[in-house]
Design an enzyme around this catalytic site. Sequence first.
Site, mmCIF file in Angstrom:
data_model
loop_
_atom_site.group_PDB
_atom_site.id
_atom_site.type_symbol
_atom_site.label_atom_id
_atom_site.label_comp_id
_atom_site.label_asym_id
_atom_site.label_seq_id
_atom_site.Cartn_x
_atom_site.Cartn_y
_atom_site.Cartn_z
ATOM 1 N N LYS A 108 -52.668 65.064 -26.179
ATOM 2 C CA LYS A 108 -51.329 64.702 -26.672
ATOM 3 C C LYS A 108 -51.405 63.363 -27.370
ATOM 4 O O LYS A 108 -52.299 62.544 -27.132
ATOM 5 C CB LYS A 108 -50.322 64.633 -25.512
ATOM 6 C CG LYS A 108 -50.570 63.555 -24.452
ATOM 7 C CD LYS A 108 -50.016 62.182 -24.797
ATOM 8 C CE LYS A 108 -50.428 61.141 -23.766
ATOM 9 N NZ LYS A 108 -50.168 59.742 -24.212
ATOM 10 N N ASP B 52 -48.219 62.068 -16.647
ATOM 11 C CA ASP B 52 -48.324 62.864 -17.872
ATOM 12 C C ASP B 52 -48.515 64.355 -17.592
ATOM 13 O O ASP B 52 -48.438 65.172 -18.521
ATOM 14 C CB ASP B 52 -49.500 62.386 -18.733
ATOM 15 C CG ASP B 52 -49.194 61.104 -19.495
ATOM 16 O OD1 ASP B 52 -47.997 60.794 -19.671
ATOM 17 O OD2 ASP B 52 -50.141 60.419 -19.902
#
Length: 291
Positions: free
Chosen positions: A9, A135
């Site tokens: 990401k 995350d």
Amino acid sequence: MYFVKAPAKINLTLDTLAKRSDGYHEVEMIMTTVDLADRIGLEAREDGIIEIVSVDRFIPNDAKNLAFQAAALLKKRYDVSQGVSITIEKNIPVAAGLAGGSSDAAATLRGLNHVWNLGLSLDELAVLGAEIGSDVPFCVYGGTALATGRGEKIEHLPAPPPCWVILAKPVIGVSTAEIYGQLDLSTAFHPDTQAMIRAIDEKDFEAMIHGLGNTLEGVTLHLYPEVKELKEQMKRFGAEGVLMSGSGPTVFGIVQQESRAQRVVNALRGFCDEVYCVRLLGDREELPKGV
């Protein structure tokens, strides 16, 4: 063996709002996945053992590994008698600000949900993921999202406008704890999260570029001049928008045209060994997700 992709990401925005009583920071960030991914192989075993298999010497093969933690959490929470061998084919740079370890954990949750026939939803897996790392919930879903709280509260967003992303990681590691420890919120830059959401909603590339911002960037650039130099070089070579991802040290550049992306990549290879040219993925994961 059952295989699952674990995409990296990037942060289009990362705003740090306040220090929390639990030691974490309150954040507001927009993340999106790119098509640089680790490959996780899962093979059930009848002896109950959880095993990590990887040729990468930087990956722990014990309980320090987030994929191991994901398997252990599922096994304990749902009283699973089987074990699993987890093979990690690493493509995402380690300690790079790209959520490689978190994505491996999320892929392990998704994959074991299938391998162990647990029948859990993505929402249930994301709640479990929050116990492993901030995350991980985002990585369970993938796609594009606004993450708040300490990063575990996820609000899904549409895919950003299509573009190419150049990722470049200098040969250093950065401690997230160190960067947050040096952060002075009173003087830090705070990106406009809502403006970025509007840019994504409207598929407005120029507004997206204008809205890129990361509260942590100033700290990392001050402590690690090589990250600052890499960012400047990427701009000079023609990237339309440039930002550090997470706490660093990876810097990413965004361009609309593939030909320009390749020019930036070729120029950067003289300054940085780890350079990747990828597309935004933009879309959420689905269950089951095997490749």
